[in-house]
Design a protein around this motif. Structure first.
Motif, PDB file in Angstrom:
ATOM      1  N   TYR A  52       0.650  -1.315   0.035  1.00  0.00           N
ATOM      2  CA  TYR A  52       0.033   0.021   0.146  1.00  0.00           C
ATOM      3  C   TYR A  52       0.847   1.128   0.076  1.00  0.00           C
ATOM      4  O   TYR A  52       0.695   2.199  -0.755  1.00  0.00           O
ATOM      5  CB  TYR A  52      -1.017  -0.140   1.240  1.00  0.00           C
ATOM      6  CG  TYR A  52      -1.655   1.354   1.324  1.00  0.00           C
ATOM      7  CD1 TYR A  52      -2.824   1.755   0.397  1.00  0.00           C
ATOM      8  CD2 TYR A  52      -1.334   2.017   2.350  1.00  0.00           C
ATOM      9  CE1 TYR A  52      -3.371   2.788   0.714  1.00  0.00           C
ATOM     10  CE2 TYR A  52      -1.962   3.363   2.356  1.00  0.00           C
ATOM     11  CZ  TYR A  52      -2.850   3.739   1.566  1.00  0.00           C
ATOM     12  OH  TYR A  52      -3.687   4.911   1.726  1.00  0.00           O
ATOM     13  N   THR A  98       0.908   4.179  -3.379  1.00  0.00           N
ATOM     14  CA  THR A  98       0.010   5.406  -3.379  1.00  0.00           C
ATOM     15  C   THR A  98       1.252   6.613  -3.042  1.00  0.00           C
ATOM     16  O   THR A  98       2.031   6.663  -2.612  1.00  0.00           O
ATOM     17  CB  THR A  98      -0.767   5.440  -2.378  1.00  0.00           C
ATOM     18  OG1 THR A  98      -1.499   6.580  -2.495  1.00  0.00           O
ATOM     19  CG2 THR A  98      -0.309   5.383  -0.845  1.00  0.00           C
ATOM     20  N   ASP A 145      -0.872   9.417  -3.002  1.00  0.00           N
ATOM     21  CA  ASP A 145      -2.159  10.299  -2.683  1.00  0.00           C
ATOM     22  C   ASP A 145      -2.427  10.595  -1.371  1.00  0.00           C
ATOM     23  O   ASP A 145      -2.513   9.623  -0.378  1.00  0.00           O
ATOM     24  CB  ASP A 145      -3.426   9.548  -3.258  1.00  0.00           C
ATOM     25  CG  ASP A 145      -4.165  10.637  -4.065  1.00  0.00           C
ATOM     26  OD1 ASP A 145      -4.166  11.819  -3.788  1.00  0.00           O
ATOM     27  OD2 ASP A 145      -4.905  10.159  -4.779  1.00  0.00           O
ATOM     28  N   LYS A 147      -4.303  11.445   2.148  1.00  0.00           N
ATOM     29  CA  LYS A 147      -5.680  10.447   2.432  1.00  0.00           C
ATOM     30  C   LYS A 147      -6.362  11.804   3.220  1.00  0.00           C
ATOM     31  O   LYS A 147      -5.966  12.865   3.465  1.00  0.00           O
ATOM     32  CB  LYS A 147      -5.043   9.877   3.786  1.00  0.00           C
ATOM     33  CG  LYS A 147      -4.123   8.715   3.472  1.00  0.00           C
ATOM     34  CD  LYS A 147      -4.846   7.260   3.324  1.00  0.00           C
ATOM     35  CE  LYS A 147      -3.922   6.599   2.590  1.00  0.00           C
ATOM     36  NZ  LYS A 147      -4.571   5.630   1.749  1.00  0.00           N
ATOM     37  N   HIS A 148      -7.583  11.509   3.150  1.00  0.00           N
ATOM     38  CA  HIS A 148      -8.476  12.433   3.292  1.00  0.00           C
ATOM     39  C   HIS A 148      -8.367  12.998   4.902  1.00  0.00           C
ATOM     40  O   HIS A 148      -8.652  14.040   5.358  1.00  0.00           O
ATOM     41  CB  HIS A 148     -10.106  12.260   3.136  1.00  0.00           C
ATOM     42  CG  HIS A 148     -10.792  11.012   3.872  1.00  0.00           C
ATOM     43  ND1 HIS A 148     -11.174   9.993   3.586  1.00  0.00           N
ATOM     44  CD2 HIS A 148     -10.918  10.993   5.391  1.00  0.00           C
ATOM     45  CE1 HIS A 148     -11.528   9.116   4.338  1.00  0.00           C
ATOM     46  NE2 HIS A 148     -11.668   9.708   5.584  1.00  0.00           N
ATOM     47  N   ASP A 183      -5.663  16.575  -4.210  1.00  0.00           N
ATOM     48  CA  ASP A 183      -4.843  15.438  -4.011  1.00  0.00           C
ATOM     49  C   ASP A 183      -3.661  15.298  -5.143  1.00  0.00           C
ATOM     50  O   ASP A 183      -3.553  16.106  -5.992  1.00  0.00           O
ATOM     51  CB  ASP A 183      -5.754  14.252  -3.914  1.00  0.00           C
ATOM     52  CG  ASP A 183      -6.739  14.164  -5.333  1.00  0.00           C
ATOM     53  OD1 ASP A 183      -6.151  14.599  -6.210  1.00  0.00           O
ATOM     54  OD2 ASP A 183      -7.630  13.431  -5.358  1.00  0.00           O
ATOM     55  N   LYS A 211      -9.602  18.094  -2.598  1.00  0.00           N
ATOM     56  CA  LYS A 211      -9.722  17.002  -1.402  1.00  0.00           C
ATOM     57  C   LYS A 211     -10.456  17.374  -0.131  1.00  0.00           C
ATOM     58  O   LYS A 211     -11.344  16.671   0.561  1.00  0.00           O
ATOM     59  CB  LYS A 211      -8.514  16.406  -1.449  1.00  0.00           C
ATOM     60  CG  LYS A 211      -8.335  15.148  -0.405  1.00  0.00           C
ATOM     61  CD  LYS A 211      -8.557  14.022  -1.029  1.00  0.00           C
ATOM     62  CE  LYS A 211      -8.778  12.646  -0.124  1.00  0.00           C
ATOM     63  NZ  LYS A 211      -8.832  11.599  -0.996  1.00  0.00           N
ATOM     64  N   ARG A 238     -13.483  15.123   0.405  1.00  0.00           N
ATOM     65  CA  ARG A 238     -13.377  13.918  -0.405  1.00  0.00           C
ATOM     66  C   ARG A 238     -13.021  12.724   0.455  1.00  0.00           C
ATOM     67  O   ARG A 238     -11.758  12.842   0.601  1.00  0.00           O
ATOM     68  CB  ARG A 238     -13.060  14.127  -1.721  1.00  0.00           C
ATOM     69  CG  ARG A 238     -13.102  13.018  -2.696  1.00  0.00           C
ATOM     70  CD  ARG A 238     -12.981  13.347  -4.110  1.00  0.00           C
ATOM     71  NE  ARG A 238     -11.742  14.036  -4.550  1.00  0.00           N
ATOM     72  CZ  ARG A 238     -10.840  13.615  -4.928  1.00  0.00           C
ATOM     73  NH1 ARG A 238     -10.844  12.120  -5.163  1.00  0.00           N
ATOM     74  NH2 ARG A 238      -9.595  14.201  -5.008  1.00  0.00           N
ATOM     75  N   ASP A 297     -11.148   9.087   0.710  1.00  0.00           N
ATOM     76  CA  ASP A 297     -10.498   8.468  -0.140  1.00  0.00           C
ATOM     77  C   ASP A 297     -11.233   7.201  -0.867  1.00  0.00           C
ATOM     78  O   ASP A 297     -11.983   6.754  -0.480  1.00  0.00           O
ATOM     79  CB  ASP A 297      -9.255   7.517   0.876  1.00  0.00           C
ATOM     80  CG  ASP A 297      -8.504   8.516   1.727  1.00  0.00           C
ATOM     81  OD1 ASP A 297      -8.303   9.767   1.085  1.00  0.00           O
ATOM     82  OD2 ASP A 297      -8.296   8.311   2.834  1.00  0.00           O
ATOM     83  N   GLU A 298     -10.653   7.120  -2.180  1.00  0.00           N
ATOM     84  CA  GLU A 298     -11.265   6.140  -3.008  1.00  0.00           C
ATOM     85  C   GLU A 298     -12.607   6.524  -3.748  1.00  0.00           C
ATOM     86  O   GLU A 298     -13.123   5.665  -4.381  1.00  0.00           O
ATOM     87  CB  GLU A 298     -11.273   4.783  -2.506  1.00  0.00           C
ATOM     88  CG  GLU A 298     -10.059   4.149  -1.971  1.00  0.00           C
ATOM     89  CD  GLU A 298      -9.049   4.235  -3.027  1.00  0.00           C
ATOM     90  OE1 GLU A 298      -9.341   3.874  -4.249  1.00  0.00           O
ATOM     91  OE2 GLU A 298      -7.803   4.727  -2.518  1.00  0.00           O
ATOM     92  N   SER A 299     -13.198   7.611  -3.087  1.00  0.00           N
ATOM     93  CA  SER A 299     -14.470   8.063  -3.764  1.00  0.00           C
ATOM     94  C   SER A 299     -14.523   8.760  -5.390  1.00  0.00           C
ATOM     95  O   SER A 299     -13.288   8.830  -5.684  1.00  0.00           O
ATOM     96  CB  SER A 299     -15.292   9.215  -2.758  1.00  0.00           C
ATOM     97  OG  SER A 299     -14.501  10.264  -2.878  1.00  0.00           O
TER      98      SER A 299
END
Lengths: 162, 162, 162, 162
Positions: free
Chosen positions: A24, A28, A30, A32-33, A60, A66, D70, D72-74
């Motif tokens: 993971y 990535t 990216d 995270k929220h 993001d 984001k 937003r 994650d992964e949405s």
């Protein structure tokens, strides 16, 4: 089920978890929220401490919005400026203020602001990097002076690795 | 203290409450449509007196269009300029001409005009304040020289507290 | 100056006035800003009498915004709807509700709403005609039911020849 | 009536004035950023509990973006849908799903989606009301099924008065 069998299962599952975490982490870049929210709140906290009213946007790695917050009484016009600063910072992986030095009349990328539905190229947009130095997003701040906006954005971006 | 005196106090305090309610009506941070219309007509009157053909737009505290008029024979292109001047003035709570001083090449917010669907940053947009100094909207004027536009906008904005 | 001379001057001036009026009537098919303002106020008066909160837009013969007002507490979303109704009515010289009958699925101009930056094709947009039946602009009303919007727009359009 | 009684009346009336001032502070028609953040987090919490990946947007009384997150992964496409749902709900002070019932082919406001730069008229947008029932903003949720989006938006909007 005997003890040995149980132990084997535990080892396998532990390995899977480790692998899944490693995998993971590698695949990535990216934000995270929850990280985006922390960045937002770190920036907001600094702004409030200094009594500066700002809009704060986080995008993001895909330059997509984001997280966002607009402080009460801050400029309505800064909503779009903050978002565009964040996007611009990620579009070109650069401090927006640095980009602006190149977009002046006679500059090498004069009027690049006309691309991408409108860029903002003065200070306040900063890429967000993870601990490995990989860009995972960007933050845009608007509402104070450009120096204040840049300082708040920088603090917000830095908070992600603290 | 006799009954009459008590009654008088009640009347005075009742009046105070009523007044306080009135005050409420005055300090609300959004221009009323009748105020917007008066601003429009005050600006129009000044323009007509000086034989200047202008477009006049008033936006509310949310930067949304509240009232508009285009004088006969004025520039068609000034419709959008007037509306954008009003919005810009409210977006950043500033005389659009003052903003324009900062958006020139080399300026600290060079090319901010690319945000918010297009800003207008030369004179002619002025925030509208109520008697308490709270911004309740903005006026944008376009069609004359920038000095004329600014003077008409200023007169329009001032009319709301006369 | 004797009586005859005076009479001659009167005749000449009278002729000039008549000519000027005729010429005027012939060369223009464009609503005046004072007419647009009257249309606006007539529509607003009717809306207020019925306690309906509307946005009212008037466009000229060129389908460009001429006058606009938004009543307090009316829908923010109705600003654009009112303007688009007025423009649509003038773009095709038609009651927008009539146009909408043709834009339904299977209709002869299905989804024409995608043109011209967005059309509104339900009731509330009405062409404005002068005494000679020439279209000089259009009015768009939004905020009430479609029947109320149409009635207010119709009353506003009619007021120009009263 | 004696002095004490009169004094009591004065105290009561004074209290009323103070209360009336407090009421003013409460009935202000614009959501605060801390409220917007709470709404966001309440909606996010519900989404996470149900394992639904959503985008959540909050706009203020002026239909301007106030807060956004937003998950994650949405869906990336849900960023704009969530924002447009929130704006639509405030533009017309309505559950966007209710609006959508009127915009179907043959509906009374068919194709209103073409206004305001694009509306979203299926469930997921809900006005936010304060304790006095005044609309202070709106929330838009996108990413789950329309029923899930609506439920999350409703929960978020409700949280502001809990």
């Amino acid at each position: 089920m005997n003890l040995l069998k149980s132990f084997k299962i535990c080892v396998i599952m532990f390995t899977l978890i480790i692998l899944s975490n490693n995998t993971y982490a590698q695949i990535t870049k990216d934000i995270k929220h929850d990280e985006a929210l922390s960045v937002l709140l770190a920036a907001k906290k600094m702004a409030e401490k200094s009594n500066i009213l700002v809009n704060i946007a986080v995008v993001d790695a895909g330059a997509n919005l984001k997280a966002f917050i607009r402080m009460d009484e801050s400029f309505i016009g800064s909503i779009d400026v903050a978002i565009k600063k964040a996007k611009t910072a990620r579009y070109f992986n650069i401090d927006t203020g640095k980009l602006g030095e190149l977009t002046q009349p006679g500059g090498i990328i004069y009027n690049i602001e006309h691309s991408n539905g409108g860029l903002i190229t003065f200070p306040g947009g900063i890429p967000i990097k993870n601990k490995d130095g990989k860009i995972i997003g960007a933050i845009g701040v608007s509402g104070g002076t450009i120096d204040q906006d840049r300082a708040i954005a920088t603090a917000g971006a830095a908070s992600v690795i603290e």
